[in-house]
Design a protein around this motif. Sequence first.
Motif: not given
Length: 746
Positions: A345, A425, A429, A675
Amino acid sequence: MTALDELPISRRAALRGGGALIVSFAITPLAIAQQPGASGGPPRLPGSLRTAPMLDSWIRIDSDNRITLFTGKSELGQGIKTALLQLAAEQLGVAPGAITLVTSDTARTPNEGYTSGSQSMPNSGTAIWNAAAQVREILISLAAARLSLSATELKAEGGAIVASDGRRLSFGELVAGDVLHVRAQPVSNLKDPRSHTIVGRSLPRIDIPAKVTGGVAYVHDLRLDGMVHARVVRPPSYGARLAGIDVAAVETMPGVQKVVRDGNFLAVIADREFSAVKAMEALAAAARWEEQGNLPDQAEFYSWLKQQPKRTITIKDEHADAAPAAKTLQAEYLRPYMMHGSIGPSCAVAQYVDENLTVWSHAQGMFPLRHAVAELTKLPEERVRCIHMEGAGCYGHNGADDAAADAAYLAVAYPGVPVRVQWTRDQEHQWEPYGSAMAMDAKASLDGAGRIVDWDYTIWSDTHSMRPGGAGATLVGQSIATPFPIPPPQPGTQPAGFADRNIVPLYKIPNLRLIYNFVPHQRIRVSALRSLGAYANVFAIESFMDELAAAADIDPIEFRLKHLDDQRAIDVIKLAAEKFGWRVDAKLPAGRAYGFAFARYKNNLETYCAVAVELDVEHETGRVRLIRAVAAADSGEAVNPDGIKLQIAGGIIQSASWTLNEAVAFDHTRILSRDWSSYPILRFPDVFNDIEVHVIDRPGQPFLGTGEASQGPSAAAIANALANATGHRLRELPFTRGRIKAAIGV
């Protein structure tokens, strides 16, 4: 390490200090460099030399013989550091290890914009190639005068100019004063390719050791003295408004240094990362958000897309005499929103000291980032320095620029010490800019001899680049109480294009109509994803070529060759087919098949690439087993053949993941892919068992960008193999197990 270790150094000041030679250059292919200007005037400077023409902006030689090379391009994992060093070392006659390379740093390097579009070799590579050759010739000229010899009696070798009688002068002995503060010339005395000893060899990549030994390889690894840690609380959805929050309890949590709120921007700064994470979680739990819920219905998305307000752009509308049509086919191909899905990330570090701001970031354009950060923080650009460090995954506009803007904003709010921002994360996303969705309609006719006589191709898509040129392109810039306006999306222009990248087939077709319906308001955040529209366009075009070949009852490779007159394209196709062992009459087990595809990236600008694949389909489960892939590539002169092979192979693997697995899921309000379970990518057991890449080396030819050449052909080759294995053509990406089972009626 402290921020003071990276203080900017003025090139002119370094020269005045004595004993330093600095050479600056930029890059374009030699074929372009040696062409006359648009008005028929003298040849143009090669590549980025056009915007940074002084040689003393690109190469520095110190009196102690140290050589420093500067490039405005960044290492993103493509191996560019190694290749650029090889280029300079070859022309200067030194070992690559004798040169120190400085990449994208607004205080030290030329401004080469973004590292994108497979332009590092055509631009920076060509510039360095020419600049190093011109530096060599200047040094030889200086040595000739000192030694009273002809330049033909001298050569550059081992960091010195060496005479035929054995006398030598080191580079450092020749560089006093501003001797290289001269404009580059459009044509260079390049070494004969037959004499190359460094270019054309597969040298080990210099960026790998730190990555496999636990060294400081990524910005994520950067630790500065006194550094604090910050986390940002992102809204639950696009357009959500922070309706209320009580920060008092969080401000008293252990380790918390400061809570920052400005409009919808909410963040916490703490002494340790764990403290920052716990405080972020507490802030998120205390926040009340008002959401909008105006995303389109995903189940009807492509119909919705085609009905939105659009600007119709005619890319080509060409007509010529042709035989009458005997058969007409048409098909629709679809590509969803896709993520970069960076393994690490986004992260950035910033420090604000004495009204000067330094930002360490893995974004792909340090100079554009500096402009955005300066606007965001209301600082003069000369007081902002952006330094590139690698990130763990990118190739496009992911969350790196946003994390850098977060860190810059928080560093100004908490001056004196470095502030590190690490995304989570689910933030990566949900909030990274995705690759734009696309719909492609294809229609074509064949004559009685199986030749294409007309081709009509229309696409619908948003922009494919919203990279920061200003603060309004960053999340924090959009979230603060007085937000910066989001820049209007743009469609891009040919020949590179955005959504229309590779919309023009390389094949010879007499009647050609190509339309781009630019749909600028899709409500989902988008920007550049590796290869932009080329991935989807090549997938559609090369899938359709197989459909047309089947309708003409001609082998798909023979069908392609029948429509080509570009010899380099023909060579690539034939080599891939030969190395793969392509046979029309191949007897394969049930469920197993071959597939083939080809493209030249950006049609006429970059690498030629052909890909053949073999795969197996389990009819009961819809699982695709990728057996092998064989590719051939022509990237012009091959500087580091292994680097080319790795870029092509990496593109094949990434494309396989996109093609079989990846699609962003959303409902009317929120992004649902947060995720790796809700956005699955290809796992190690599912990659090709074997990948071969064969490089056609063309010494003396311009360098062609390679990093985005194989994504489109790989997708189409998989699609064509699936059609051959199942007897059913899938046209909507990704080809999930459920879609495969539905197609074959299981």
